[in-house]
Each structure stands twice: as structure tokens, then as C-alpha cells.
Scaffold this active site. Structure first.
Site, PDB file in Angstrom:
ATOM      1  N   LYS A  32       3.946 -10.439 -11.693  1.00  0.00           N
ATOM      2  CA  LYS A  32       3.144  -9.853 -10.529  1.00  0.00           C
ATOM      3  C   LYS A  32       1.676 -10.007 -10.758  1.00  0.00           C
ATOM      4  O   LYS A  32       1.234  -9.425 -11.706  1.00  0.00           O
ATOM      5  CB  LYS A  32       3.693  -8.448  -9.830  1.00  0.00           C
ATOM      6  N   ASP A  59       0.958 -10.215  -5.346  1.00  0.00           N
ATOM      7  CA  ASP A  59       0.894  -9.030  -4.323  1.00  0.00           C
ATOM      8  C   ASP A  59      -0.591  -8.601  -3.696  1.00  0.00           C
ATOM      9  O   ASP A  59      -1.202  -7.738  -4.506  1.00  0.00           O
ATOM     10  CB  ASP A  59       1.538  -7.765  -5.234  1.00  0.00           C
ATOM     11  N   LEU A  60      -1.030  -9.271  -2.869  1.00  0.00           N
ATOM     12  CA  LEU A  60      -2.466  -9.080  -2.267  1.00  0.00           C
ATOM     13  C   LEU A  60      -2.260  -8.253  -1.299  1.00  0.00           C
ATOM     14  O   LEU A  60      -3.447  -7.872  -0.553  1.00  0.00           O
ATOM     15  CB  LEU A  60      -3.047 -10.281  -2.079  1.00  0.00           C
ATOM     16  N   LYS A  61      -1.208  -7.746  -0.610  1.00  0.00           N
ATOM     17  CA  LYS A  61      -0.990  -7.045   0.389  1.00  0.00           C
ATOM     18  C   LYS A  61      -2.011  -7.075   1.666  1.00  0.00           C
ATOM     19  O   LYS A  61      -2.738  -6.025   2.007  1.00  0.00           O
ATOM     20  CB  LYS A  61      -1.284  -5.356  -0.063  1.00  0.00           C
ATOM     21  N   ASP A  64      -4.485  -7.272   8.378  1.00  0.00           N
ATOM     22  CA  ASP A  64      -5.682  -7.669   9.001  1.00  0.00           C
ATOM     23  C   ASP A  64      -4.933  -8.012  10.498  1.00  0.00           C
ATOM     24  O   ASP A  64      -3.977  -7.853  10.616  1.00  0.00           O
ATOM     25  CB  ASP A  64      -6.587  -8.500   8.551  1.00  0.00           C
ATOM     26  N   ILE A  65      -6.059  -8.500  11.310  1.00  0.00           N
ATOM     27  CA  ILE A  65      -5.615  -8.902  12.639  1.00  0.00           C
ATOM     28  C   ILE A  65      -4.659 -10.046  12.451  1.00  0.00           C
ATOM     29  O   ILE A  65      -5.022 -10.884  11.623  1.00  0.00           O
ATOM     30  CB  ILE A  65      -6.821  -8.960  13.728  1.00  0.00           C
ATOM     31  N   PRO A  66      -4.143 -10.419  13.572  1.00  0.00           N
ATOM     32  CA  PRO A  66      -3.042 -11.799  13.506  1.00  0.00           C
ATOM     33  C   PRO A  66      -3.728 -12.909  13.038  1.00  0.00           C
ATOM     34  O   PRO A  66      -3.033 -13.620  12.187  1.00  0.00           O
ATOM     35  CB  PRO A  66      -2.431 -11.747  14.665  1.00  0.00           C
ATOM     36  N   ASN A  67      -4.941 -13.387  13.716  1.00  0.00           N
ATOM     37  CA  ASN A  67      -5.614 -14.427  13.090  1.00  0.00           C
ATOM     38  C   ASN A  67      -6.071 -14.404  12.004  1.00  0.00           C
ATOM     39  O   ASN A  67      -5.921 -15.507  11.323  1.00  0.00           O
ATOM     40  CB  ASN A  67      -6.830 -14.802  14.410  1.00  0.00           C
ATOM     41  N   THR A  68      -6.594 -13.485  11.160  1.00  0.00           N
ATOM     42  CA  THR A  68      -7.035 -13.570  10.027  1.00  0.00           C
ATOM     43  C   THR A  68      -5.925 -13.426   8.936  1.00  0.00           C
ATOM     44  O   THR A  68      -5.906 -14.107   7.876  1.00  0.00           O
ATOM     45  CB  THR A  68      -7.879 -12.040   9.564  1.00  0.00           C
ATOM     46  N   THR A 123       4.184   3.479  -2.412  1.00  0.00           N
ATOM     47  CA  THR A 123       4.957   4.422  -3.263  1.00  0.00           C
ATOM     48  C   THR A 123       3.905   5.604  -4.029  1.00  0.00           C
ATOM     49  O   THR A 123       4.638   6.450  -4.437  1.00  0.00           O
ATOM     50  CB  THR A 123       5.552   3.694  -4.544  1.00  0.00           C
ATOM     51  N   GLY A 214       5.587  -1.459 -14.164  1.00  0.00           N
ATOM     52  CA  GLY A 214       4.340  -1.835 -15.008  1.00  0.00           C
ATOM     53  C   GLY A 214       4.148  -0.906 -16.150  1.00  0.00           C
ATOM     54  O   GLY A 214       4.415  -1.317 -17.021  1.00  0.00           O
ATOM     55  N   ARG A 215       3.395   0.160 -15.865  1.00  0.00           N
ATOM     56  CA  ARG A 215       2.658   0.767 -17.097  1.00  0.00           C
ATOM     57  C   ARG A 215       3.720   1.222 -18.188  1.00  0.00           C
ATOM     58  O   ARG A 215       3.403   1.387 -19.202  1.00  0.00           O
ATOM     59  CB  ARG A 215       1.754   2.002 -16.286  1.00  0.00           C
TER      60      ARG A 215
HETATM   61  O1  LIG Z   1       4.060   0.568  -2.492  1.00  0.00           O
HETATM   62  C1  LIG Z   1       3.666  -0.017  -3.536  1.00  0.00           C
HETATM   63  C2  LIG Z   1       3.104  -1.619  -3.584  1.00  0.00           C
HETATM   64  C3  LIG Z   1       2.925  -2.055  -4.839  1.00  0.00           C
HETATM   65  N1  LIG Z   1       2.805  -1.310  -5.889  1.00  0.00           N
HETATM   66  C4  LIG Z   1       2.439  -2.114  -7.206  1.00  0.00           C
HETATM   67  O2  LIG Z   1       3.210  -2.242  -8.002  1.00  0.00           O
HETATM   68  C5  LIG Z   1       2.710  -1.945  -9.387  1.00  0.00           C
HETATM   69  C6  LIG Z   1       3.425  -0.733  -9.812  1.00  0.00           C
HETATM   70  O3  LIG Z   1       3.038  -0.539 -11.043  1.00  0.00           O
HETATM   71  P1  LIG Z   1       3.443   0.719 -12.320  1.00  0.00           P
HETATM   72  O4  LIG Z   1       2.283   0.676 -13.497  1.00  0.00           O
HETATM   73  O5  LIG Z   1       4.675   0.446 -12.459  1.00  0.00           O
HETATM   74  O6  LIG Z   1       2.990   2.065 -11.589  1.00  0.00           O
HETATM   75  C7  LIG Z   1       1.503  -2.007  -9.344  1.00  0.00           C
HETATM   76  O7  LIG Z   1       0.860  -3.108  -9.430  1.00  0.00           O
HETATM   77  C8  LIG Z   1       1.269  -1.677  -7.794  1.00  0.00           C
HETATM   78  O8  LIG Z   1      -0.216  -2.138  -7.109  1.00  0.00           O
HETATM   79  C9  LIG Z   1       3.124  -0.043  -6.011  1.00  0.00           C
HETATM   80  O9  LIG Z   1       3.114   0.483  -7.003  1.00  0.00           O
HETATM   81  N2  LIG Z   1       3.518   0.522  -4.595  1.00  0.00           N
END
Ligand SMILES: O=c1ccn([C@@H]2O[C@H](COP(=O)(O)O)[C@@H](O)[C@H]2O)c(=O)[nH]1
Length: 237
Positions: A32, A59-61, A64-68, A123, A214-215
Site C-alpha cells: 500500500k 491509498d490517497l483517500k 472533494d467536490i465531484p469535479n475535483t 479505523t 502495517g506497524r
Molecule cells: O480507516 C483507515 C484507512 C486507512 N488506514 C491505513 O492503513 C494503514 C494501517 O497501518 P497500521 O500501521 O497497521 O496501523 C495506514 O497506512 C493507514 O493510513 C487506516 O489505518 N484506517
């Protein structure tokens, strides 16, 4: 359980650090790329991952508004990544515009379109924060479900949710709606800023298609051992 269902975030500040992580964990097939790395180093990392035949979750989330949203998603669609995120709270029109724009972007360069996932509720937020800080007058699981249904009605491929809501979303949204869960924590790992966690085995059992971990892996003293431990714990799941 196939280890290909675990997505590992490259949450580092430079391309060099990302490459080092790729070298440390050659067995990881799905990576990711999030805001920290992308804003620091741009899209070059996507090419590096592709050259190594890795799958990519961008994962850039977008929110914004629809056009953007459409403009950003058209551009992102050209990268040929596998998964891409937007926020469901951008609204139905923006979600639909994003979905269409990803298809257009991908078609314009002849790559497969990314599957678009809508973030339901981050989360890192607790039920208490949803009620008292964000003033949302719904129970958190219900709010997550409403956001997933909105996204599904708007035509996207799936949603991002915490493992604690995934069973309900799976039951309501059906088997063809992709559900990706961050906030997954092995019993031996620290929670950090994640507020609604389950273990990898519990998250898969509850209906997640993919886990983002991740961590617990990347910040471990020995990332490879942590990865192997998680995979071992999932044998038979
Ligand atoms: O709701 C969300 C959406 C994205 N994330 C992303 O997932 C990983 C989680 O990393 P950990 O180190 O396992 O916590 C991180 O890149 C977030 O940007 C999320 O945690 N929750």
C-alpha cells in the site's frame, strides 16, 4: 489463508526507505502506498512496485467536490494500480464521478482500472469520537454500514472498514462487494492509534477480503519474523 490477502503499507518518508522495506520483505506481494510516501516522493514508487510485479493499493483517500474528485481519479486511474481509495463522505455524486473517472483514466492508457474503495469511517476513530467530536447521531456500526451502502449505490467496488464492522457489511453488501480492513492487530502487537481492532484471524473469519497490517510488521525489530509469525498464525484460517 493466502499471504496475498495481507497488504503491507509502505508508510515511510522516502523512496529509499520504501525500497529498503521491499528488500526486507520480498515475500510480500501486495503493498500500500499512502499519503506520507506519495506526498514525499511522488508516483515513482508505483513504477518500482510494478517492475517487481507487486500489486498496489494507492491509498490517497480523495475527498472533494465531484469535479475535483473526477480529475484526481482520472489521473490516478492512469497509474494502473489495483486498489484506490476515496472517502464515502464526499457524497454519492462525487463517489460516482470518481468511479467513472478511474475507468476513463485507465482506458485512456490501456491499463486495467483500479477497484475503487470508499472509506466508511477511519479505523482510528472511536464510537465516542464519532458522537462527541463529529456529532454524528448514529451508532458507529450503523454509520459505517450507511456509508458502505451509499458507496455501493453509487457504484464503487468496495469499502474500507474496521474488522469490527466487517461482518455486518459483508452480510448486507453481499459477497461481491470488496471489503478491506486496516486496524488489524495480532494479539502480541500494540494498538497504537487504531481504535477498533481485531486479530488477523478474527478479521478474516468476519468476512474481510484483504487485511492491511502495517506497524506490527514494519515497525517490528525484525519485520520478516513478524510477517512469518502472522502468516503462521493464519494457517488454517
Ligand atoms: O480507516 C483507515 C484507512 C486507512 N488506514 C491505513 O492503513 C494503514 C494501517 O497501518 P497500521 O500501521 O497497521 O496501523 C495506514 O497506512 C493507514 O493510513 C487506516 O489505518 N484506517
Amino acid at each position: 489463508m493466502s499471504p496475498e490477502r495481507i497488504i503491507v503499507p509502505l508508510d515511510v518518508a522516502s523512496e529509499a526507505e520504501a525500497i529498503a522495506l521491499l528488500e526486507t520483505l520480498p515475500e510480500v506481494t501486495f503493498w500500500k502506498v499512502g499519503l506520507e510516501l506519495f506526498v514525499n516522493s511522488g508516483p515513482g514508487i508505483l513504477k518500482i512496485l510494478k517492475n517487481q510485479q507487486k500489486r498496489i493499493f494507492l491509498d490517497l483517500k480523495f475527498h472533494d467536490i465531484p469535479n475535483t474528485m473526477a480529475g484526481a481519479c482520472r489521473a490516478a486511474g492512469r497509474y494502473g494500480v489495483d486498489l484506490l481509495t476515496i472517502h464515502a463522505t464526499a457524497g454519492k455524486e462525487a463517489i460516482a464521478a470518481a468511479q467513472q473517472a478511474v475507468q476513463e483514466g485507465a482506458a485512456s492508457v490501456g491499463v486495467a482500472p483500479a477497484k475503487v474503495l470508499a472509506i466508511t469511517i477511519l479505523t482510528s476513530l472511536s464510537a465516542r469520537q464519532l458522537a462527541f467530536d463529529l456529532k454524528i447521531p448514529l451508532e458507529l456500526p450503523d454509520y459505517a454500514l450507511q456509508m458502505a451502502l451509499l458507496a455501493q449505490e453509487a457504484g464503487v467496488d468496495g469499502a474500507v472498514c474496521s474488522p469490527q464492522e466487517v461482518a455486518q457489511l459483508r452480510q448486507t453488501c453481499g459477497d461481491n462487494f470488496l471489503l478491506v480492513c486496516p486496524g488489524v492487530r495480532p494479539s502480541w502487537a500494540e494498538g497504537g492509534d487504531q481504535k477498533r481492532s481485531l486479530t488477523p484471524a478474527q478479521a478474516l473469519k468476519a468476512g474481510a477480503d484483504y487485511l492491511v497490517i502495517g506497524r506490527p510488521i514494519t515497525a517490528a525489530e525484525e519485520p520478516k519474523l513478524a510477517w512469518n509469525r502472522i502468516c503462521d498464525e493464519l494457517v488454517g484460517s
